[in-house]
Design a protein around this motif. Sequence first.
Motif, mmCIF file in Angstrom:
data_model
loop_
_atom_site.group_PDB
_atom_site.id
_atom_site.type_symbol
_atom_site.label_atom_id
_atom_site.label_comp_id
_atom_site.label_asym_id
_atom_site.label_seq_id
_atom_site.Cartn_x
_atom_site.Cartn_y
_atom_site.Cartn_z
ATOM 1 N N TYR A 64 0.816 -1.202 0.000
ATOM 2 C CA TYR A 64 0.000 0.000 0.000
ATOM 3 C C TYR A 64 0.860 1.268 0.000
ATOM 4 O O TYR A 64 0.563 2.229 -0.720
ATOM 5 C CB TYR A 64 -0.936 0.024 1.207
ATOM 6 N N SER A 65 1.932 1.272 0.770
ATOM 7 C CA SER A 65 2.788 2.465 0.870
ATOM 8 C C SER A 65 3.450 2.798 -0.461
ATOM 9 O O SER A 65 3.717 3.965 -0.752
ATOM 10 C CB SER A 65 3.872 2.256 1.933
ATOM 11 N N THR A 66 3.722 1.773 -1.263
ATOM 12 C CA THR A 66 4.412 1.997 -2.537
ATOM 13 C C THR A 66 3.466 1.949 -3.730
ATOM 14 O O THR A 66 3.912 2.117 -4.869
ATOM 15 C CB THR A 66 5.521 0.942 -2.726
ATOM 16 N N ASN A 67 2.191 1.732 -3.464
ATOM 17 C CA ASN A 67 1.178 1.732 -4.538
ATOM 18 C C ASN A 67 -0.185 1.916 -3.883
ATOM 19 O O ASN A 67 -0.871 0.949 -3.569
ATOM 20 C CB ASN A 67 1.229 0.434 -5.344
ATOM 21 N N PRO A 347 8.416 6.833 -7.837
ATOM 22 C CA PRO A 347 7.965 6.397 -9.166
ATOM 23 C C PRO A 347 6.968 7.387 -9.760
ATOM 24 O O PRO A 347 6.245 8.068 -9.027
ATOM 25 C CB PRO A 347 7.305 5.045 -8.880
ATOM 26 N N ASN A 348 6.939 7.454 -11.066
ATOM 27 C CA ASN A 348 6.036 8.378 -11.752
ATOM 28 C C ASN A 348 4.673 7.768 -12.034
ATOM 29 O O ASN A 348 3.710 8.475 -12.292
ATOM 30 C CB ASN A 348 6.658 8.844 -13.076
ATOM 31 N N SER A 349 4.589 6.444 -11.980
ATOM 32 C CA SER A 349 3.399 5.759 -12.484
ATOM 33 C C SER A 349 2.337 5.489 -11.430
ATOM 34 O O SER A 349 1.258 4.994 -11.747
ATOM 35 C CB SER A 349 3.812 4.428 -13.123
ATOM 36 N N ARG A 350 2.622 5.798 -10.171
ATOM 37 C CA ARG A 350 1.654 5.466 -9.131
ATOM 38 C C ARG A 350 1.822 6.394 -7.930
ATOM 39 O O ARG A 350 2.865 7.024 -7.768
ATOM 40 C CB ARG A 350 1.807 4.010 -8.693
ATOM 41 N N LYS A 351 0.793 6.428 -7.088
ATOM 42 C CA LYS A 351 0.816 7.240 -5.877
ATOM 43 C C LYS A 351 1.494 6.455 -4.759
ATOM 44 O O LYS A 351 1.165 5.285 -4.515
ATOM 45 C CB LYS A 351 -0.602 7.621 -5.468
#
Length: 661
Positions: A64-67, A347-351
């Motif tokens: 969750y923290s990385t996506n 990362p640019n692709s996800r929150k």
Amino acid sequence: METVAIGFKCFIYFCVFIIIRANDNERFNGGFNTNLDDALRFLNEYDIEAANMCFRVSSAQWAYSTNMTDYNKRRMIEEQTLQAKFDKITWKKAAEFDWAKISDPIARRQIRMLTMNNRAALSDDKYNEIYHLISEMKDLYAHVRICPYVTDFNESVSIYCDLEQNDAVKIMADSHDNLELLHVWKEWHDKSGPVMKNKFMRYVEVANQAARINGFQDASEAMQFTYESAEFEDNLAQTIHQIMPLYKELFTYVRSKLYAKYGSEIIRIDGPLPAHILGDLWGQEWGNIYDLVIPYSGHGTVDVTAELLRQGFTPLRVFQMAEEFYTSLGLKPMPPEFWRYSMIEKPNSRKVQCTASAWDFCNKMDYRIKQCTEVDMKNLIATHHEMAHIQYYLYYADQPFIYRDGANPGFHEGVANAVILSVFNPTHFYRMGLSRNRTDIYENNINFLMLMALRKVAYAPFAYVVDQWRYQIFQQGVTKMNSEWWKLRLRYQGVVPPIPRFESHFDAAAKRHIPADIPYVKYYIALLLEFQIHKAMCTAAGHTGPLHTCDIYRSREAGRVLIDILKVGKARHWQDVVKMLTRGKSDKLSAEPLLEYFEPLLEWLKQANKYEKVVGWMSNKKDVALYQPLVYSKSNRNMVDIYNLIVFSVIAYKSSLVLNI
């Protein structure tokens, strides 16, 4: 009437007697199993199952923290709920043993740790209730949004009240505009605390019930039990007493500089400081007002960001530099899994959540850092800090799961911060080719020590006060939560609210650790330990000269001191670990290494303050009336700070906000 009164009193006493007996029946008195084989079998099973549960929860939290998707959030909550159930089951199994009569001292200590100071002793309903109360308060805190400060109000322009905590923190750090600071301070404190006050009051009640079932007088005693020392509170009180003369000198110097900036309308020259002008949303550390109080402007700074960029550093190179610092001490390199799975860049692709953190996945091989690294000094320091936690994980990995932690709750931060005293250091930057500033110039040293004092010495009384307040609430009840908060802050910090506060407010909850049920005294302990550990490593390294100039880089002797601490984990009492540090001289927390570190600054401050009438602060009825407004009679109400009321009338007009002052 007298007969009726006596009868009523008897009825009350009878009800109290029934309640006491009911509570006694609910109290946990321990199990009856004293069989060592059963105990060892249970502990072995717990070791395996707890590590597996830790891996599952950590994996879900990492995902969750990385996506930050809804799916990952649901999965994380599910795993956290399972962990709560696992803790409940573990307690029930541990409670079957009479730990005091277990013959093996190691098994006895482990079962005692699992049995005592555990809210799983509550009934299922109340256990679920306190679990959900804390979750709800954390959620309320996370969703606090405040309105921006508006200078040019235009009725045709809509004001979006969508500023989060990070926004508020940045404004408090960057702005020196009194009206803006006052607005943000009030907005945050008004919107964070009151919404959760009722939940917190119920939380206090249930937490006390859990503590009493486990044999404690209240939850404050249960919190202190973690430190396994009857002298714990006295030891802490002694250390804050040691620090206060240095703190008061720093306070006095800072007040004189802020007085020159803001004037007598905001600050009384011999009085306490209003909390909103200290560069921090909570007034806990003052590093952000360094530009206002710097002793020698024009002399060298310790910011190496420009040099990092000039030398072409990348986030990966920052991490490699941190790793090399530890291997130079003889500590372990980062394992392959660390480099494979850590999130080093955003990362640019996800929150993602960008707050830097170190992770132990409890399987003895997977350790990671999550950090949205930018190439600057702040991230350089943060990377060394988080990697210190990874080193701790690596060294105590072979301990039983219950011992895979710091020797006490302050040790992890204490170790990491002790390393940073060598890294965030003009001597180290010079050795690493990141700074060309000479380290033997007096003015440079005083500037550096002032910055460190604003971060460390100014923080000490706040770190001490938070749990002193919490202990008091658990012991005495919730009727005066807000006034007691400010009473302690005035006593130890010399800080008062900038405007009148009432019991309808709940200003302590403006700090997340309060609603999130996170003990805070560990940060005060970490502050003491970082200087004790730093002193021990510097002594081992053969350092001579002022303590603040010590850099342990490339000292294998200092590394051995660190390794001895890390590999023990929690397997030994923390006082034994302190005794190792001091080479048998003491097993207590001490402020003496901290005072030694800042000794040159203390001498400078005494000279700077020699013409001040008051070193420290004098409080009066006007100060007390800011958080106990009812202490004034009607004839003395004009003593309330009219200036602050006028200020907020201006803010209300400019921001078109409805303020209930």
